[in-house]
Design a protein around this motif. Structure first.
Motif, short mmCIF file in Angstrom:
data_model
loop_
_atom_site.label_atom_id
_atom_site.label_comp_id
_atom_site.label_asym_id
_atom_site.label_seq_id
_atom_site.Cartn_x
_atom_site.Cartn_y
_atom_site.Cartn_z
N VAL A 111 0.83 -1.19 0.00
CA VAL A 111 0.00 0.00 0.00
C VAL A 111 0.87 1.25 0.00
CG1 VAL A 111 -1.89 -1.16 1.19
CG2 VAL A 111 -0.15 0.06 2.52
N ASN A 112 0.24 2.35 -0.29
CA ASN A 112 0.91 3.65 -0.22
C ASN A 112 1.34 3.94 1.21
OD1 ASN A 112 0.90 6.72 0.19
ND2 ASN A 112 0.82 6.55 -2.04
N ASN A 113 2.48 4.60 1.35
CA ASN A 113 3.00 4.91 2.69
C ASN A 113 1.99 5.64 3.56
OD1 ASN A 113 5.24 3.89 1.49
ND2 ASN A 113 6.55 5.67 1.80
N LEU A 114 1.06 6.35 2.93
CA LEU A 114 0.04 7.11 3.66
C LEU A 114 -0.77 6.22 4.58
CD1 LEU A 114 -1.52 9.87 3.92
CD2 LEU A 114 -2.98 9.05 2.06
N TYR A 115 -0.96 4.93 4.16
CA TYR A 115 -1.83 4.03 4.93
C TYR A 115 -1.07 3.14 5.91
CZ TYR A 115 -4.96 5.37 1.14
OH TYR A 115 -5.71 6.08 0.25
N GLN A 232 -1.48 -5.62 1.48
CA GLN A 232 -0.11 -5.47 1.98
C GLN A 232 0.41 -6.84 2.38
OE1 GLN A 232 2.02 -2.61 2.33
NE2 GLN A 232 3.45 -4.29 2.66
N VAL A 240 8.01 -1.31 -0.57
CA VAL A 240 7.83 -0.04 0.15
C VAL A 240 9.18 0.65 0.32
CG1 VAL A 240 7.20 1.00 2.36
CG2 VAL A 240 5.73 -0.76 1.35
N THR A 243 10.51 1.85 -3.18
CA THR A 243 9.74 2.99 -3.68
C THR A 243 10.05 4.25 -2.89
OG1 THR A 243 7.95 1.51 -4.36
CG2 THR A 243 7.41 3.84 -4.15
N THR A 244 10.11 4.12 -1.57
CA THR A 244 10.40 5.28 -0.71
C THR A 244 11.77 5.86 -1.02
OG1 THR A 244 9.06 4.32 1.07
CG2 THR A 244 10.57 6.09 1.67
N GLU A 247 11.78 7.48 -4.69
CA GLU A 247 10.98 8.69 -4.80
C GLU A 247 11.61 9.87 -4.05
OE1 GLU A 247 7.05 7.71 -3.50
OE2 GLU A 247 6.47 6.91 -5.47
#
Length: 312
Positions: A111-115, A232, A240, A243-244, A247
């Motif tokens: 999932v996106n880091n936001l979640y 996830q 994760v 990607t982190t 980006e």
């Protein structure tokens, strides 16, 4: 005339000096579970391509295309060996590649880091995950390592003075020894866990099997109890991390790939360059892992105003 089984084990002995014990064990498992029931007892002269493809078709029907491709390669190599030592005059498995389904690699969900703050909150509140498995989960996140490498972690592999986790080649997917630079958070967690760990050998010992480590099934089953089931995965935390890092535009590609022991830095790179880069990027690897752990700490222990649910 020899049976397929006789030739397989002769081929297996032939490989004994060139492959690892773990790989030899995997080959025997593939043979006994998937090949023997179909062609193991048959003479080589009795096996044509219609018969040789039967174990492959069974796996394809079960949706196991990755395993079916591995089995096809093993059957083909055994017949190659048989042809080389004059046990047969042709290889009936040589044409099976054209008739087999290709395996399509599917990336593990993440999932996106936001979640992620909400994910870890649900893991604490909606599941019965115990301290042993929680520490293992956090170590997967902080080290961006493959879950099996973390589950099999041994105390002797950890150097608390240099803050390094040295994984031997035999336990690595790439069969190349790998060093993980441990962040301050990872070191502190391991030191605290060691005080209550029941084993002097495994960091994450199984409570049900003597002298074994956990399998991770309890963590995976716990994830299924949350809203992040099938969204996830444990392996997804490597995605994760990657990607982190990418980006952020803060780190060099080579250093990022070295942190997760990726194939681009092991199999595809020239032998001498591989070891040169391991030395060259050691400092940057340590900086990356600490930078990432500082970010991950916010996911693991978020403030209430940072929680955003995937259901919102």
């Amino acid at each position: 005339m020899k049976t397929f089984e006789e030739v397989f084990y002769e081929y297996h002995r032939f490989l004994s000096l060139s492959v690892s014990p773990r790989r030899r064990y995997e080959l025997v498992n593939q043979y006994e579970n998937h090949i023997h029931p179909f062609i193991g007892d048959l003479l080589l002269s009795e096996i044509d391509h219609h018969i040789a493809i039967q174990p492959i078709r069974k796996l394809e029907m079960d949706g196991k295309t990755r395993t079916s491709n591995q089995v096809r390669q093993l059957v083909e190599r055994v017949f190659d060996y048989a042809f080389y030592v004059n046990y047969c005059n042709h290889n009936p498995a040589s044409i099976l590649r054209r008739a087999s389904k290709r395996h399509v690699q599917v990336n593990f969900p993440f999932v996106n880091n936001l979640y992620l703050p909400d994910f870890f909150k649900e893991m604490r509140e909606k599941t019965t995950i115990n301290q042993l498995h929680w520490v293992a989960l956090v170590m997967i996140v902080l080290t961006a390592s493959r879950s099996n490498e973390v589950f099999g972690m041994e105390w002797r592999e950890i150097d608390f003075k240099t803050k390094e986790w040295n994984i031997p080649a035999l336990r690595m997917k790439t069969r190349i020894a790998h060093t993980v630079m441990l962040s301050d958070q990872a070191v502190d967690l391991l030191k605290k866990w060691r005080e209550c760990c029941s084993s002097d050998f495994y960091v994450f010992p199984s409570r049900y099997k003597n002298k074994q480590h956990i399998s991770g099934s309890r963590i995976r089953n716990s994830i299924l109890l949350t809203n992040y089931a099938k969204k996830q995965t444990l392996h997804g935390f490597r995605h994760v991390f990657s990607t982190t890092c990418y980006e952020s535009n803060l780190w060099r590609e080579d250093a990022i790939e070295l942190c997760i022991a990726h194939n681009s830095m092991t199999r595809d790179y020239h032998h001498s360059k591989r070891f040169y880069n391991h030395a060259r990027y050691k400092k940057e690897k340590r900086q990356i892992m600490q930078w990432y752990a500082d970010i991950a700490e916010g996911w693991l222990f978020p403030a209430d105003n940072e929680i955003v649910s995937i259901l919102d």
